[in-house]
Design an enzyme around this catalytic site. Sequence first.
Site, mmCIF file in Angstrom:
data_model
loop_
_atom_site.group_PDB
_atom_site.id
_atom_site.type_symbol
_atom_site.label_atom_id
_atom_site.label_comp_id
_atom_site.label_asym_id
_atom_site.label_seq_id
_atom_site.Cartn_x
_atom_site.Cartn_y
_atom_site.Cartn_z
ATOM 1 N N LYS A 223 6.249 -79.082 -24.216
ATOM 2 C CA LYS A 223 7.482 -79.288 -24.546
ATOM 3 C C LYS A 223 7.551 -79.400 -26.004
ATOM 4 O O LYS A 223 6.774 -79.901 -26.936
ATOM 5 C CB LYS A 223 8.248 -80.455 -24.099
ATOM 6 C CG LYS A 223 7.478 -81.813 -23.725
ATOM 7 C CD LYS A 223 6.768 -82.522 -25.142
ATOM 8 C CE LYS A 223 7.915 -82.909 -26.352
ATOM 9 N NZ LYS A 223 7.078 -83.769 -27.190
ATOM 10 N N TYR B 264 12.928 -85.936 -23.973
ATOM 11 C CA TYR B 264 12.732 -86.962 -22.715
ATOM 12 C C TYR B 264 13.834 -87.757 -22.135
ATOM 13 O O TYR B 264 14.194 -87.658 -21.046
ATOM 14 C CB TYR B 264 11.715 -88.069 -23.065
ATOM 15 C CG TYR B 264 10.182 -87.268 -23.364
ATOM 16 C CD1 TYR B 264 9.355 -87.484 -22.327
ATOM 17 C CD2 TYR B 264 9.674 -86.983 -24.581
ATOM 18 C CE1 TYR B 264 7.998 -87.012 -22.422
ATOM 19 C CE2 TYR B 264 8.515 -86.535 -24.766
ATOM 20 C CZ TYR B 264 7.451 -86.390 -23.612
ATOM 21 O OH TYR B 264 6.207 -86.085 -23.675
HETATM 22 P P1 NAD Z 1 -1.351 -81.948 -33.367
HETATM 23 O O1 NAD Z 1 -0.969 -81.972 -34.488
HETATM 24 O O2 NAD Z 1 -2.143 -83.203 -32.855
HETATM 25 O O3 NAD Z 1 -2.161 -80.730 -32.776
HETATM 26 C C1 NAD Z 1 -1.712 -79.344 -32.792
HETATM 27 C C2 NAD Z 1 -3.006 -78.307 -32.820
HETATM 28 O O4 NAD Z 1 -2.335 -77.098 -33.304
HETATM 29 C C3 NAD Z 1 -4.225 -78.707 -33.891
HETATM 30 O O5 NAD Z 1 -5.137 -78.577 -33.256
HETATM 31 C C4 NAD Z 1 -4.089 -77.774 -35.095
HETATM 32 O O6 NAD Z 1 -5.148 -77.310 -35.482
HETATM 33 C C5 NAD Z 1 -3.278 -76.278 -34.034
HETATM 34 N N1 NAD Z 1 -2.622 -75.553 -35.087
HETATM 35 C C6 NAD Z 1 -2.598 -74.392 -34.837
HETATM 36 N N2 NAD Z 1 -2.011 -73.869 -35.932
HETATM 37 C C7 NAD Z 1 -1.299 -74.806 -36.627
HETATM 38 C C8 NAD Z 1 -0.620 -74.714 -37.764
HETATM 39 N N3 NAD Z 1 0.058 -73.583 -38.390
HETATM 40 N N4 NAD Z 1 -0.216 -75.920 -38.140
HETATM 41 C C9 NAD Z 1 -0.496 -77.091 -37.610
HETATM 42 N N5 NAD Z 1 -1.469 -77.101 -36.726
HETATM 43 C C10 NAD Z 1 -1.931 -75.913 -35.908
HETATM 44 O O7 NAD Z 1 -0.137 -81.979 -32.192
HETATM 45 P P2 NAD Z 1 -0.051 -82.451 -30.698
HETATM 46 O O8 NAD Z 1 0.340 -84.095 -30.726
HETATM 47 O O9 NAD Z 1 -1.299 -82.368 -30.104
HETATM 48 O O10 NAD Z 1 1.149 -81.758 -30.225
HETATM 49 C C11 NAD Z 1 0.881 -80.302 -29.821
HETATM 50 C C12 NAD Z 1 2.111 -80.053 -28.945
HETATM 51 O O11 NAD Z 1 1.983 -81.015 -27.662
HETATM 52 C C13 NAD Z 1 3.552 -79.989 -29.486
HETATM 53 O O12 NAD Z 1 4.387 -79.025 -28.830
HETATM 54 C C14 NAD Z 1 3.939 -81.360 -29.019
HETATM 55 O O13 NAD Z 1 5.519 -81.260 -28.826
HETATM 56 C C15 NAD Z 1 3.363 -81.707 -27.525
HETATM 57 N N6 NAD Z 1 3.132 -82.691 -27.374
HETATM 58 C C16 NAD Z 1 3.726 -83.221 -25.878
HETATM 59 C C17 NAD Z 1 3.397 -84.587 -25.516
HETATM 60 C C18 NAD Z 1 3.579 -84.954 -24.284
HETATM 61 O O14 NAD Z 1 3.606 -86.337 -23.926
HETATM 62 N N7 NAD Z 1 3.790 -84.087 -23.320
HETATM 63 C C19 NAD Z 1 2.649 -85.708 -26.462
HETATM 64 C C20 NAD Z 1 2.369 -85.137 -27.628
HETATM 65 C C21 NAD Z 1 2.528 -83.822 -28.046
#
Ligand code: NAD
Length: 366
Positions: free
Chosen positions: A135, A220
């Site tokens: 999401k 949420y």
């Molecule tokens: P994060 O920043 O920790 O991870 C993002 C990943 O994408 C990294 O591995 C990064 O290297 C990669 N990436 C690829 N291209 C990129 C770019 N141009 N810029 C930045 N990163 C890039 O983020 P996250 O917290 O893991 O979130 C990722 C997704 O998951 C988002 O859509 C977020 O909304 C969602 N999320 C959902 C929940 C949940 O509880 N369902 C919780 C956290 C995040």
Amino acid sequence: MSHNPRRQFLTKSAALAAMPLLGGLTGSALGQAPARKLGVALCGLGNLATNQIAPALLKTRNCRLAGIVTGTPSKAEEWKKKYELPARSIYDYKTMQRMADNKDIDIVYVVTPNAMHLEHALAAAAAGKHVFCEKPLEISVERCQQMVDAVKKAGKLLGVGYRCQFEANNLECVRLAKEKVLGDVKIIDANFGFAMGDPTQWRLKRDLAGGGALMDVGIYCLQTTMMLTGERPVWINASEVKTDAVKFREVDETIMWQTKFPSGVVANCTSTYSANGLQGFRAATSRGWFGLDPAYYYSGNRGRRSDGTEINIQVADQFALELEDFADCILNNRPTRVPGEMGLQDVKYLTAIYESIKKGRPITLT
Ligand code: NAD
């Protein structure tokens, strides 16, 4: 983000999350393990994929981690070793189309920044894979629609990572509302936020995040209001507060919004990147109230009812539950409760919230 309070509050009850699956798996998801577990490729190996989804996949009966997509060679090496992945199942963002030849991979779980979901979902669908996407589904209605259309055209299933749709305490509240256990739901308060740390992260960049706290965690609250009412909003009014115009130059910091539902239920919601301690909801009913605080943690969600009853159901890993269910939908050819269309519809409501702020007036939804 390890020093980030977001991380802390979401991992607070890590002990619970690490418990074996205890009864959150119901129906077909609890059945016999299928002859072949569906293979899931994780696309984007950031915080969520590393700390929640990959460990959750180890707990599922009908799917398994079968591949990865990463732009970082050192992560590829590390994951290959840790999860014993074959070299042919390791991709970067430019080689995803080669998955078409990889029968080990059935599902691509997209866990990249919000505005990259479309590109990665399109690549997965083009390779003939089912898509499970974090999401918000994408950052605009148009981009969500493109994703829904592409996955449909490929004849594959698209699901959204709305984990609270599988969380037993949230579902108990849906039951209380639906069965009118404490009377009719009249007013809902739902709030979610955290104090944003690192000012350089993608969540603060409009082109990658699409918006701020609203897109990230306000979604949420929006989901809660629709889960509890079983309805779609017909009217939205919103306003915004910014206390740090530098840090939140590109995205929203705090947004308050009200929604009206066809039955007359009213919801008041807040999303913020400026404070910790907002993570729950309360539904005021014709004869009392019920609610959860916290409601949105990875584990340890709990709450109370006005008749004194506690709401505190021990829950299996939410990510394992949502993945088991998605795999079960594919294996048994049934629809998902979190379809791409739901993700699209929610982005439509988030867009209406931004529109209301911009226009300084309520928006009537059709
Ligand atoms: P994060 O920043 O920790 O991870 C993002 C990943 O994408 C990294 O591995 C990064 O290297 C990669 N990436 C690829 N291209 C990129 C770019 N141009 N810029 C930045 N990163 C890039 O983020 P996250 O917290 O893991 O979130 C990722 C997704 O998951 C988002 O859509 C977020 O909304 C969602 N999320 C959902 C929940 C949940 O509880 N369902 C919780 C956290 C995040």
